[in-house]
Design a protein around this motif. Sequence first.
Motif, PDB file in Angstrom:
ATOM      1  N   UNK A 219       0.824  -1.207   0.000  1.00  0.00           N
ATOM      2  CA  UNK A 219       0.000   0.000   0.000  1.00  0.00           C
ATOM      3  C   UNK A 219       0.857   1.255   0.000  1.00  0.00           C
ATOM      4  N   UNK A 220       2.008   1.173   0.672  1.00  0.00           N
ATOM      5  CA  UNK A 220       2.915   2.319   0.687  1.00  0.00           C
ATOM      6  C   UNK A 220       3.444   2.604  -0.718  1.00  0.00           C
ATOM      7  N   UNK A 221       3.764   1.536  -1.471  1.00  0.00           N
ATOM      8  CA  UNK A 221       4.247   1.715  -2.843  1.00  0.00           C
ATOM      9  C   UNK A 221       3.191   2.360  -3.736  1.00  0.00           C
ATOM     10  N   UNK A 222       1.923   2.053  -3.440  1.00  0.00           N
ATOM     11  CA  UNK A 222       0.828   2.612  -4.231  1.00  0.00           C
ATOM     12  C   UNK A 222       0.416   4.001  -3.776  1.00  0.00           C
ATOM     13  N   UNK A 223       1.051   4.461  -2.707  1.00  0.00           N
ATOM     14  CA  UNK A 223       0.743   5.792  -2.206  1.00  0.00           C
ATOM     15  C   UNK A 223      -0.539   5.878  -1.397  1.00  0.00           C
ATOM     16  N   UNK A 224      -1.029   4.738  -0.920  1.00  0.00           N
ATOM     17  CA  UNK A 224      -2.253   4.721  -0.118  1.00  0.00           C
ATOM     18  C   UNK A 224      -1.910   5.095   1.323  1.00  0.00           C
ATOM     19  N   UNK A 225      -2.547   6.127   1.819  1.00  0.00           N
ATOM     20  CA  UNK A 225      -2.301   6.571   3.186  1.00  0.00           C
ATOM     21  C   UNK A 225      -3.525   6.445   4.083  1.00  0.00           C
ATOM     22  N   UNK A 226      -4.699   6.457   3.490  1.00  0.00           N
ATOM     23  CA  UNK A 226      -5.942   6.367   4.253  1.00  0.00           C
ATOM     24  C   UNK A 226      -6.621   5.029   3.982  1.00  0.00           C
ATOM     25  N   UNK A 227      -6.940   4.260   5.022  1.00  0.00           N
ATOM     26  CA  UNK A 227      -7.577   2.952   4.805  1.00  0.00           C
ATOM     27  C   UNK A 227      -8.929   3.049   4.113  1.00  0.00           C
ATOM     28  N   UNK A 228      -9.624   4.170   4.272  1.00  0.00           N
ATOM     29  CA  UNK A 228     -10.945   4.285   3.652  1.00  0.00           C
ATOM     30  C   UNK A 228     -10.870   4.220   2.136  1.00  0.00           C
ATOM     31  N   UNK A 229      -9.682   4.459   1.574  1.00  0.00           N
ATOM     32  CA  UNK A 229      -9.537   4.462   0.120  1.00  0.00           C
ATOM     33  C   UNK A 229      -9.469   3.070  -0.498  1.00  0.00           C
ATOM     34  N   UNK A 230      -9.366   2.034   0.325  1.00  0.00           N
ATOM     35  CA  UNK A 230      -9.267   0.687  -0.236  1.00  0.00           C
ATOM     36  C   UNK A 230     -10.560  -0.115  -0.056  1.00  0.00           C
ATOM     37  N   UNK A 231     -11.597   0.524   0.499  1.00  0.00           N
ATOM     38  CA  UNK A 231     -12.874  -0.164   0.720  1.00  0.00           C
ATOM     39  C   UNK A 231     -13.994   0.527  -0.046  1.00  0.00           C
ATOM     40  N   UNK A 232     -15.032  -0.241  -0.338  1.00  0.00           N
ATOM     41  CA  UNK A 232     -16.219   0.338  -0.967  1.00  0.00           C
ATOM     42  C   UNK A 232     -16.977   1.223   0.013  1.00  0.00           C
ATOM     43  N   UNK A 233     -17.008   0.782   1.276  1.00  0.00           N
ATOM     44  CA  UNK A 233     -17.719   1.537   2.312  1.00  0.00           C
ATOM     45  C   UNK A 233     -16.856   1.601   3.570  1.00  0.00           C
ATOM     46  N   UNK A 234     -16.848   2.776   4.190  1.00  0.00           N
ATOM     47  CA  UNK A 234     -16.055   3.044   5.400  1.00  0.00           C
ATOM     48  C   UNK A 234     -17.048   3.435   6.485  1.00  0.00           C
ATOM     49  N   UNK A 235     -17.320   2.509   7.411  1.00  0.00           N
ATOM     50  CA  UNK A 235     -18.468   2.691   8.301  1.00  0.00           C
ATOM     51  C   UNK A 235     -18.074   2.741   9.773  1.00  0.00           C
ATOM     52  N   UNK A 236     -18.874   3.500  10.511  1.00  0.00           N
ATOM     53  CA  UNK A 236     -18.766   3.581  11.970  1.00  0.00           C
ATOM     54  C   UNK A 236     -19.853   2.690  12.552  1.00  0.00           C
ATOM     55  N   UNK A 237     -19.464   1.679  13.298  1.00  0.00           N
ATOM     56  CA  UNK A 237     -20.408   0.683  13.784  1.00  0.00           C
ATOM     57  C   UNK A 237     -21.234   1.167  14.970  1.00  0.00           C
ATOM     58  N   UNK A 238     -20.702   2.114  15.741  1.00  0.00           N
ATOM     59  CA  UNK A 238     -21.411   2.547  16.947  1.00  0.00           C
ATOM     60  C   UNK A 238     -21.195   4.046  17.175  1.00  0.00           C
ATOM     61  N   UNK A 239     -21.870   4.908  16.400  1.00  0.00           N
ATOM     62  CA  UNK A 239     -21.734   6.357  16.609  1.00  0.00           C
ATOM     63  C   UNK A 239     -22.153   6.750  18.025  1.00  0.00           C
ATOM     64  N   UNK A 240     -21.404   7.648  18.632  1.00  0.00           N
ATOM     65  CA  UNK A 240     -21.731   8.094  19.983  1.00  0.00           C
ATOM     66  C   UNK A 240     -21.390   7.079  21.051  1.00  0.00           C
ATOM     67  N   UNK A 241     -20.369   6.262  20.800  1.00  0.00           N
ATOM     68  CA  UNK A 241     -19.993   5.222  21.764  1.00  0.00           C
ATOM     69  C   UNK A 241     -19.635   5.817  23.111  1.00  0.00           C
TER      70      UNK A 241
END
Length: 372
Positions: free
Chosen positions: A317-339
């Motif tokens: 991922x570093x070679x590809x310049x990916x720094x944010x995990x959200x960029x490798x998924x279709x959806x980036x979700x919070x399972x429990x807002x306001x935990x």
Amino acid sequence: MKRKNEAVKAADVNPDTSKPTAVFEATTGRAYTVSVALPGSIIANALTLELKGLLAGQIARALTVFCVDEVVIFDDGQGNQRQSDKQSYHQNGDNAYTGNSDPNHFLVHLLSYLETPPFLRKHLFPMHPNLKLAGSLPSLDMPHHLRSNEWCRYREGVTIGQQTEEHGKKKKRRKDDMPPEESTLVEVGLSQKVSVPASIPPHTRVTIELPDDREVFDSEKSTVAASAVAPSTPREEAGYYWGYTVRAAPSLSAVITECTYPGGYDLTFGTSERGAPISDLTKQPPNQSQVPQFNHVLIVFGGVAGLEAAVEADDELRKLGVKEPKNIFDYWVNLCPGQGSRTIRTEEAIWLGLMGLREVVLSKGRLISASG
């Protein structure tokens, strides 16, 4: 009739709770699969063998309850292996305790053990320090964890030797004989062994499809002819949940690139407290949801440091310049807002995630039509 109605009413008022009622029932063949990925480093944070085993058991229970088909244990670079533990592991080899030296291996080992039907474990898992407290691990009671008095069209088994047959009798083979038809004996947890028309090495786990005639198992035959099928057959043909496979991945990117399903994962979810509320995906009716239908869904959970740490430790991922995990998924979700707690443990997040995405999985996963 009056007495019968009274008996039914009594049963409704005083149900027998001594036996489980939520027995899995197969319905339509299922084409889709559900995969979960998590880092093995979470094992390193449990200080004792008892706590490590408890953690693995909690994860296995969640995977089972929500019918997960595959679990991938990846290295997020957060294992914090001590040098003394590494030296001990290399000195003792495969018989070494790996709860500290290699937490990824430890979690793979225990999850594989728990998924295996109890009667097969003695054949497939030799004594090992990782399994010292195996007796205290929770029971998964999966559909393929069948008792000897329970009937199912499919069963898991282990090969116990090859049987060379000709006209139903064993015959010593001469050098100039034509190769006879070979079959393999399989232990499936019944009073009789089954024989499959294939040459399979001993101590191999196989999925068996039994003959429709159940009466053959009440006969005096010592062996019954059956067929070896793909492990996915019970799910695809009959809709059974047939346990999970366990795969190890050297990095987060390898979880996706080394996918064993044809075509790879066509729907992926990453989980983080910095993601969008999971309710955004589930508040709409299934027919209006933005989530597409899928064949193979992947849900990825992070460790103590989150998926961000896994991205930083991933060379590809570093070679590809990916720094944010959200960029490798279709959806980036919070399972429990306001935990209410500052942190949600990975074993807790798995339950939250699989429950939160349950409706998405059931409504968007592709089934197998009756016409095939």
